[in-house]
Scaffold this motif. Structure first.
Motif, short mmCIF file in Angstrom:
data_model
loop_
_atom_site.label_atom_id
_atom_site.label_comp_id
_atom_site.label_asym_id
_atom_site.label_seq_id
_atom_site.Cartn_x
_atom_site.Cartn_y
_atom_site.Cartn_z
N THR A 127 9.66 16.85 -8.34
CA THR A 127 8.62 15.98 -7.81
C THR A 127 7.39 16.10 -8.70
N PRO A 128 6.88 14.97 -9.19
CA PRO A 128 5.70 15.04 -10.05
C PRO A 128 4.47 15.49 -9.26
N VAL A 129 3.44 15.88 -9.98
CA VAL A 129 2.18 16.33 -9.39
C VAL A 129 1.61 15.28 -8.44
N SER A 130 1.85 14.00 -8.73
CA SER A 130 1.33 12.92 -7.89
C SER A 130 1.96 12.91 -6.50
N GLY A 131 3.12 13.55 -6.35
CA GLY A 131 3.82 13.56 -5.07
C GLY A 131 4.69 12.34 -4.84
N GLU A 132 4.71 11.43 -5.79
CA GLU A 132 5.53 10.23 -5.63
C GLU A 132 7.01 10.60 -5.71
N LEU A 133 7.79 9.97 -4.85
CA LEU A 133 9.23 10.18 -4.83
C LEU A 133 9.94 8.86 -5.05
N SER A 134 10.70 8.79 -6.13
CA SER A 134 11.50 7.59 -6.36
C SER A 134 12.76 7.69 -5.51
N GLU A 135 13.70 6.83 -5.78
CA GLU A 135 14.97 6.88 -5.06
C GLU A 135 15.84 8.04 -5.55
N GLN A 136 15.90 8.20 -6.88
CA GLN A 136 16.77 9.19 -7.49
C GLN A 136 16.01 10.04 -8.49
N PHE A 137 16.63 11.15 -8.87
CA PHE A 137 16.20 11.88 -10.06
C PHE A 137 17.45 12.11 -10.89
N ASP A 138 17.31 11.91 -12.19
CA ASP A 138 18.42 11.90 -13.13
C ASP A 138 19.20 13.21 -13.08
N GLN A 139 20.52 13.09 -13.12
CA GLN A 139 21.38 14.26 -13.01
C GLN A 139 21.39 15.14 -14.25
N THR A 140 20.87 14.64 -15.36
CA THR A 140 20.85 15.46 -16.57
C THR A 140 19.49 16.08 -16.85
N ASN A 141 18.40 15.33 -16.61
CA ASN A 141 17.08 15.87 -16.94
C ASN A 141 16.10 15.89 -15.77
N GLY A 142 16.48 15.37 -14.62
CA GLY A 142 15.63 15.41 -13.44
C GLY A 142 14.53 14.37 -13.38
N ALA A 143 14.46 13.49 -14.38
CA ALA A 143 13.43 12.45 -14.38
C ALA A 143 13.67 11.45 -13.25
N GLN A 144 12.60 10.97 -12.66
CA GLN A 144 12.74 10.00 -11.58
C GLN A 144 13.32 8.69 -12.11
N THR A 145 14.21 8.11 -11.34
CA THR A 145 14.84 6.85 -11.71
C THR A 145 14.95 5.95 -10.48
N SER A 146 15.39 4.73 -10.74
CA SER A 146 15.67 3.77 -9.68
C SER A 146 14.38 3.30 -9.03
N ALA A 147 14.42 2.94 -7.75
CA ALA A 147 13.24 2.39 -7.07
C ALA A 147 12.10 3.41 -7.05
N LYS A 148 10.93 2.95 -7.40
CA LYS A 148 9.75 3.82 -7.50
C LYS A 148 9.09 4.03 -6.13
N ASN A 149 8.56 5.24 -5.93
CA ASN A 149 7.76 5.56 -4.75
C ASN A 149 8.39 5.00 -3.47
N LEU A 150 9.62 5.38 -3.23
CA LEU A 150 10.44 4.79 -2.16
C LEU A 150 10.12 5.41 -0.80
N ALA A 151 9.86 4.55 0.18
CA ALA A 151 9.48 5.01 1.51
C ALA A 151 10.55 5.92 2.13
N TRP A 152 11.83 5.62 1.94
CA TRP A 152 12.83 6.45 2.61
C TRP A 152 12.93 7.84 1.99
N SER A 153 12.55 7.98 0.74
CA SER A 153 12.49 9.32 0.15
C SER A 153 11.37 10.13 0.81
#
Length: 174
Positions: A127-153
């Motif tokens: 989770t970045p310092v901003s606290g934003e949660l996307s839909e996914q985080f990449d399985q190889t490097n952990g970078a956020q991917t897919s839908a940005k700042n997703l409410a269900w996350s």
């Protein structure tokens, strides 16, 4: 429910599946549980870990801890015996024949709480310092991917945190 030996065993198998499948899990800190995905060989975006799946596993363990803290009878079967024994640090036959012996209740409570915390730690790691949660985080490097700042996350985080709080409240009521 959280006490069902088959449900417990299913979650353990999913943990093992994703622990092996994702590079971020093979390289994770000992304080983190594996990041969880949706299913084997998922290819949506990176086919990566989902915040809601990982937080759902945390919530499961917190709800299980709450049930134990409230005095629920924990059934033991071939499906969950080894997992419970591992969590308690005992031989498989030690926790009980068909239900958890009372002397192991407190230990299981804290082991379940710790396991949930380990899933929360994995989410915190990605989770970045901003606290934003996307839909996914990449399985190889952990970078956020897919839908940005997703409410269900974010909702998954809130419900996991609330479940932890409920579990802890059962311990303070003893």
């Amino acid at each position: 429910g959280v006490l069902d030996p088959k449900v417990v065993a299913t979650l353990a198998r999913l943990e093992a599946l994703f622990a092996e499948a994702y590079k971020i899990n093979r390289e994770r800190a000992a304080s983190c549980a594996p990041a969880m995905g949706r299913y084997a060989d998922d290819v949506y975006y990176s086919g990566g870990a989902y915040y809601f799946s990982t937080l759902g596993a945390a919530q499961f363990y917190f709800c299980f801890a709450e049930a134990v803290g409230r005095g629920a009878m924990v059934p033991i079967s071939n499906s969950n015996r080894t997992l419970l024994a591992d969590m308690l640090g005992t031989p498989p036959e030690a926790p009980g024949a068909t239900s958890l012996e009372a002397r192991y209740t407190e230990g299981l409570f804290y082991a379940l709480l710790k396991r949930g915390d380990m899933f929360m730690a994995m989410v915190r790691t990605h989770t970045p310092v901003s606290g934003e949660l996307s839909e996914q985080f990449d399985q190889t490097n952990g970078a956020q991917t897919s839908a940005k700042n997703l409410a269900w996350s974010h909702a998954a985080f809130i419900t996991a945190f609330a479940s932890r709080k409920a579990a802890v409240n059962t311990a303070s009521g003893r």
